[in-house]
Write a protein that holds these residues in place. Structure first.
Motif, PDB file in Angstrom:
ATOM      1  N   ILE A   1       0.839  -1.131   0.108  1.00 42.84           N
ATOM      2  CA  ILE A   1      -0.089   0.049  -0.157  1.00 42.84           C
ATOM      3  C   ILE A   1       0.706   1.129   0.048  1.00 42.84           C
ATOM      4  N   THR A   2       0.927   1.711  -0.965  1.00 43.95           N
ATOM      5  CA  THR A   2       1.783   3.069  -1.286  1.00 43.95           C
ATOM      6  C   THR A   2       1.179   4.341  -1.322  1.00 43.95           C
ATOM      7  N   GLU A   3      -0.228   4.329  -1.504  1.00 45.11           N
ATOM      8  CA  GLU A   3      -1.005   5.617  -1.609  1.00 45.11           C
ATOM      9  C   GLU A   3      -2.270   5.628  -0.544  1.00 45.11           C
ATOM     10  N   PRO A   4      -2.433   6.610   0.139  1.00 46.03           N
ATOM     11  CA  PRO A   4      -3.360   6.699   1.231  1.00 46.03           C
ATOM     12  C   PRO A   4      -4.961   6.013   0.567  1.00 46.03           C
ATOM     13  N   ASN A   5      -5.221   6.290  -0.472  1.00 42.91           N
ATOM     14  CA  ASN A   5      -6.587   5.727  -0.965  1.00 42.91           C
ATOM     15  C   ASN A   5      -6.558   4.319  -0.988  1.00 42.91           C
ATOM     16  N   GLN A   6      -5.316   3.561  -1.169  1.00 49.77           N
ATOM     17  CA  GLN A   6      -5.173   2.112  -1.062  1.00 49.77           C
ATOM     18  C   GLN A   6      -5.728   1.568   0.210  1.00 49.77           C
TER      19      GLN A   6
ATOM     20  N   GLY B   1      -7.836   2.339   2.246  1.00 49.02           N
ATOM     21  CA  GLY B   1      -9.292   2.151   2.299  1.00 49.02           C
ATOM     22  C   GLY B   1      -9.743   1.024   1.612  1.00 49.02           C
ATOM     23  N   GLU B   2      -9.138   0.700   0.171  1.00 52.01           N
ATOM     24  CA  GLU B   2      -9.506  -0.192  -0.592  1.00 52.01           C
ATOM     25  C   GLU B   2      -9.102  -1.561   0.102  1.00 52.01           C
ATOM     26  N   GLN B   3      -7.845  -1.578   0.835  1.00 54.77           N
ATOM     27  CA  GLN B   3      -7.253  -2.759   1.488  1.00 54.77           C
ATOM     28  C   GLN B   3      -8.305  -3.179   2.606  1.00 54.77           C
ATOM     29  N   ALA B   4      -8.494  -2.169   3.651  1.00 53.12           N
ATOM     30  CA  ALA B   4      -9.577  -2.171   4.698  1.00 53.12           C
ATOM     31  C   ALA B   4     -10.878  -2.917   4.168  1.00 53.12           C
ATOM     32  N   PHE B   5     -11.475  -2.416   3.285  1.00 54.28           N
ATOM     33  CA  PHE B   5     -12.755  -3.000   2.470  1.00 54.28           C
ATOM     34  C   PHE B   5     -12.472  -4.401   2.041  1.00 54.28           C
ATOM     35  N   GLU B   6     -11.214  -4.666   1.540  1.00 52.26           N
ATOM     36  CA  GLU B   6     -11.105  -6.271   1.312  1.00 52.26           C
ATOM     37  C   GLU B   6     -10.876  -7.205   2.351  1.00 52.26           C
TER      38      GLU B   6
ATOM     39  N   ILE C   1     -20.930  -6.332   0.744  1.00 52.62           N
ATOM     40  CA  ILE C   1     -21.058  -4.983   1.089  1.00 52.62           C
ATOM     41  C   ILE C   1     -20.441  -4.256  -0.303  1.00 52.62           C
ATOM     42  N   GLU C   2     -20.752  -2.958  -0.474  1.00 54.01           N
ATOM     43  CA  GLU C   2     -20.310  -2.104  -1.795  1.00 54.01           C
ATOM     44  C   GLU C   2     -19.534  -1.110  -1.201  1.00 54.01           C
ATOM     45  N   TYR C   3     -18.291  -0.860  -1.806  1.00 54.86           N
ATOM     46  CA  TYR C   3     -17.466   0.232  -1.526  1.00 54.86           C
ATOM     47  C   TYR C   3     -17.910   1.564  -2.087  1.00 54.86           C
ATOM     48  N   LEU C   4     -17.995   2.416  -1.108  1.00 55.39           N
ATOM     49  CA  LEU C   4     -18.444   3.789  -1.229  1.00 55.39           C
ATOM     50  C   LEU C   4     -17.167   4.894  -1.394  1.00 55.39           C
ATOM     51  N   ASP C   5     -16.542   5.082  -0.295  1.00 56.81           N
ATOM     52  CA  ASP C   5     -15.563   6.027  -0.376  1.00 56.81           C
ATOM     53  C   ASP C   5     -14.676   5.733   0.904  1.00 56.81           C
ATOM     54  N   PHE C   6     -13.507   6.279   0.919  1.00 60.63           N
ATOM     55  CA  PHE C   6     -12.375   6.366   1.914  1.00 60.63           C
ATOM     56  C   PHE C   6     -12.030   7.929   1.975  1.00 60.63           C
ATOM     57  N   LYS C   7     -12.294   8.593   3.000  1.00 56.21           N
ATOM     58  CA  LYS C   7     -11.891  10.019   3.423  1.00 56.21           C
ATOM     59  C   LYS C   7     -10.837   9.680   4.610  1.00 56.21           C
ATOM     60  N   TYR C   8      -9.601  10.472   4.501  1.00 50.56           N
ATOM     61  CA  TYR C   8      -8.645  10.433   5.299  1.00 50.56           C
ATOM     62  C   TYR C   8      -8.213  11.569   5.683  1.00 50.56           C
TER      63      TYR C   8
ATOM     64  N   ALA D   1     -16.489   4.246   4.013  1.00 46.34           N
ATOM     65  CA  ALA D   1     -17.967   4.022   3.816  1.00 46.34           C
ATOM     66  C   ALA D   1     -18.177   2.915   2.912  1.00 46.34           C
ATOM     67  N   TYR D   2     -19.237   2.058   3.171  1.00 46.95           N
ATOM     68  CA  TYR D   2     -19.649   1.091   2.507  1.00 46.95           C
ATOM     69  C   TYR D   2     -21.040   0.850   2.676  1.00 46.95           C
ATOM     70  N   LYS D   3     -21.792   0.129   1.769  1.00 44.86           N
ATOM     71  CA  LYS D   3     -23.203   0.129   1.568  1.00 44.86           C
ATOM     72  C   LYS D   3     -23.521  -1.415   1.722  1.00 44.86           C
ATOM     73  N   PHE D   4     -24.480  -1.825   2.633  1.00 45.06           N
ATOM     74  CA  PHE D   4     -25.062  -3.185   2.514  1.00 45.06           C
ATOM     75  C   PHE D   4     -26.678  -3.005   2.327  1.00 45.06           C
ATOM     76  N   GLU D   5     -26.961  -3.652   1.224  1.00 47.00           N
ATOM     77  CA  GLU D   5     -28.501  -3.598   0.979  1.00 47.00           C
ATOM     78  C   GLU D   5     -28.803  -1.901   0.738  1.00 47.00           C
TER      79      GLU D   5
END
Length: 150
Positions: free
Chosen positions: A23-28, A30-35, A93-100, A116-120
């Motif tokens: 993970i070399t970029e901050p937005n990654q 959120g993506e990794q935590a989502f996974e 769940i569906e990925y929505l956003d990662f603010k940091y 932020a993520y969504k379920f139903e």
């Protein structure tokens, strides 16, 4: 038969490299935590879950590793308890956003973020903390399930 073996080995290699991606970029972060969430941390044993985060050896360099392990497992348990109320099916769940926010400390750069993520039809947020070590960000902790007012 040989084609199956090659396909199987290829699948294993792809899986391993995807799990060890730096993970070399901050937005990654959120993506990794989502996974990690999507793999359903409510059903992971403590060793599997803690392996996704900063290692105990790395934590020793930052402070008390026993306290760190207790904290991440307490936070995992908090997510399990909250999920008993929310009934989130993590694989849906569906990925929505990662603010940091980025902060520099004596240890190095730290990231405090909200995934932020969504379920139903409901939107949820989970706090994610990471630290820059050597040449990559490492997720330190994943905290809570917070239903967002829709």
């Amino acid at each position: 038969m040989k084609k199956r073996q090659i396909l199987f080995l290829t699948a294993i290699i792809v899986f391993i490299t995807s799990c060890t991606k730096k993970i070399t970029e901050p937005n990654q972060i959120g993506e990794q935590a989502f996974e990690i969430l999507k793999k359903d941390i409510t059903k992971m044993d403590k060793d599997t879950y803690s392996n996704y985060l900063l290692s105990i050896n790395e934590a020793k360099n930052l402070g008390n590793s026993e306290e760190y392990l207790k904290e991440i497992l307490d936070n995992q348990n908090e997510i399990i308890v909250k999920n008993n109320e929310e009934k989130i099916e993590w694989n849906k769940i569906e990925y929505l956003d990662f603010k940091y926010k980025t902060k520099s400390k004596g240890v190095g750069e730290t990231i405090r973020g909200v995934l932020a993520y969504k379920f139903e039809t409901k939107v949820y947020e989970t706090k994610v903390f990471a630290v820059w070590i050597d040449d990559e960000y490492r997720i330190v902790n994943i905290v809570g399930i917070y239903p967002k007012n829709n």
